[in-house]
Design a protein around this motif. Structure first.
Motif, mmCIF file in Angstrom:
data_model
loop_
_atom_site.group_PDB
_atom_site.id
_atom_site.type_symbol
_atom_site.label_atom_id
_atom_site.label_comp_id
_atom_site.label_asym_id
_atom_site.label_seq_id
_atom_site.Cartn_x
_atom_site.Cartn_y
_atom_site.Cartn_z
ATOM 1 N N UNK A 169 1.016 -0.942 -0.027
ATOM 2 C CA UNK A 169 0.039 0.012 0.138
ATOM 3 C C UNK A 169 0.997 1.497 -0.071
ATOM 4 N N UNK A 170 0.472 2.429 -0.449
ATOM 5 C CA UNK A 170 0.947 3.517 -0.540
ATOM 6 C C UNK A 170 0.120 4.405 0.640
ATOM 7 N N UNK A 171 0.945 5.167 1.696
ATOM 8 C CA UNK A 171 0.504 5.756 2.664
ATOM 9 C C UNK A 171 0.196 7.180 2.244
ATOM 10 N N UNK A 172 -1.119 7.509 2.189
ATOM 11 C CA UNK A 172 -1.458 9.083 1.833
ATOM 12 C C UNK A 172 -2.222 9.936 3.028
ATOM 13 N N UNK A 173 -1.807 11.069 3.317
ATOM 14 C CA UNK A 173 -2.350 12.122 4.139
ATOM 15 C C UNK A 173 -3.115 13.037 3.378
ATOM 16 N N UNK A 174 -3.923 13.758 4.038
ATOM 17 C CA UNK A 174 -4.734 14.625 3.058
ATOM 18 C C UNK A 174 -3.850 15.899 2.494
ATOM 19 N N UNK A 175 -4.245 16.137 1.386
ATOM 20 C CA UNK A 175 -3.493 17.421 0.474
ATOM 21 C C UNK A 175 -2.507 16.508 -0.531
ATOM 22 N N UNK A 176 -2.224 15.373 -0.312
ATOM 23 C CA UNK A 176 -1.221 14.860 -1.221
ATOM 24 C C UNK A 176 -2.070 14.692 -2.802
ATOM 25 N N UNK A 177 -1.032 15.032 -3.579
ATOM 26 C CA UNK A 177 -1.316 14.931 -5.049
ATOM 27 C C UNK A 177 -1.135 13.406 -5.561
ATOM 28 N N UNK A 178 -2.304 12.688 -5.982
ATOM 29 C CA UNK A 178 -1.860 11.387 -6.317
ATOM 30 C C UNK A 178 -1.542 11.315 -7.775
ATOM 31 N N UNK A 179 -2.468 11.884 -8.682
ATOM 32 C CA UNK A 179 -2.057 11.736 -10.005
ATOM 33 C C UNK A 179 -2.204 13.323 -10.887
ATOM 34 N N UNK A 180 -1.459 13.430 -11.956
ATOM 35 C CA UNK A 180 -1.547 14.720 -12.623
ATOM 36 C C UNK A 180 -1.532 14.276 -14.059
ATOM 37 N N UNK A 181 -2.349 15.360 -14.725
ATOM 38 C CA UNK A 181 -2.478 15.263 -16.199
ATOM 39 C C UNK A 181 -1.825 16.517 -16.899
ATOM 40 N N UNK A 182 -1.164 16.561 -17.906
ATOM 41 C CA UNK A 182 -0.716 17.444 -18.696
ATOM 42 C C UNK A 182 -1.199 17.366 -20.193
ATOM 43 N N UNK A 183 -1.507 18.640 -20.730
ATOM 44 C CA UNK A 183 -1.882 18.634 -22.234
ATOM 45 C C UNK A 183 -3.387 18.290 -22.393
ATOM 46 N N UNK A 184 -4.316 18.360 -21.344
ATOM 47 C CA UNK A 184 -5.680 18.375 -21.706
ATOM 48 C C UNK A 184 -6.411 19.464 -21.156
ATOM 49 N N UNK A 185 -7.748 19.520 -21.455
ATOM 50 C CA UNK A 185 -8.414 20.610 -21.318
ATOM 51 C C UNK A 185 -9.028 20.421 -19.721
ATOM 52 N N UNK A 186 -9.600 21.663 -19.159
ATOM 53 C CA UNK A 186 -10.068 21.336 -17.566
ATOM 54 C C UNK A 186 -11.433 20.190 -17.890
ATOM 55 N N UNK A 187 -12.247 20.472 -18.841
ATOM 56 C CA UNK A 187 -13.239 19.362 -18.908
ATOM 57 C C UNK A 187 -12.934 18.002 -19.208
ATOM 58 N N UNK A 188 -11.777 17.809 -19.991
ATOM 59 C CA UNK A 188 -11.123 16.262 -20.148
ATOM 60 C C UNK A 188 -10.661 15.996 -18.874
ATOM 61 N N UNK A 189 -10.036 16.770 -18.272
ATOM 62 C CA UNK A 189 -9.305 16.271 -17.040
ATOM 63 C C UNK A 189 -10.261 16.031 -15.883
ATOM 64 N N UNK A 190 -11.442 16.809 -15.805
ATOM 65 C CA UNK A 190 -12.568 16.361 -14.793
ATOM 66 C C UNK A 190 -13.141 15.194 -15.067
#
Length: 139
Positions: free
Chosen positions: A95-116
């Protein structure tokens, strides 16, 4: 194939408690949009892989996906119908231990609607509450 470390110092670890908020990995660094976790907890390696597949299938080569977490903590399990007092179980998953506020995944090169839409599919597979965050420009 589920994510797991190549080698570890100790084969079995204690579970511990996930306290406090994340201090590192809380800003979108690589992409334009990020998926931020709002609760403390653990995310399995198989779950991370399922999220990766869901995101890459939606993006289809238009954007780039960045994974900011890695499962480096072993979780042990005892076999079913085992009597008490036979010691700690064998490592079952990672498992990966995550705390509140951590960024899990990122997307580049797409619009906001596509990212959403992409992160909505990813969030459905995650066991924790998440939200979409954008990149903040520092001057």
């Amino acid at each position: 194939m589920a994510l797991m470390p190549k080698r570890v110092k100790h084969r079995k670890e204690q579970r511990g408690r996930v306290k406090g908020n994340a201090t590192r990995g809380i800003q979108v660094s690589f992409g334009d949009w990020g998926l931020q976790v709002l609760e403390p907890g653990h995310i399995r390696g198989t779950t991370i892989e399922a999220c990766r597949i869901a995101a890459t299938q939606y993006v289809r080569g238009e954007g780039k996906l960045y994974i900011r977490i890695f499962p480096n903590k072993p979780v042990t399990a005892r076999p079913l119908e085992t009597r008490m007092g036979t010691g700690k179980g064998e490592p079952d998953h990672w498992v990966a231990v995550v705390r509140p506020g951590k960024i899990l995944f990122e997307l580049a090169g797409v619009s906001e609607e596509a990212a959403r839409e992409c992160f909505a599919r990813v969030a459905y597979k995650l066991p924790l509450k998440v939200r979409l965050v954008g990149r903040t420009i520092k001057v």
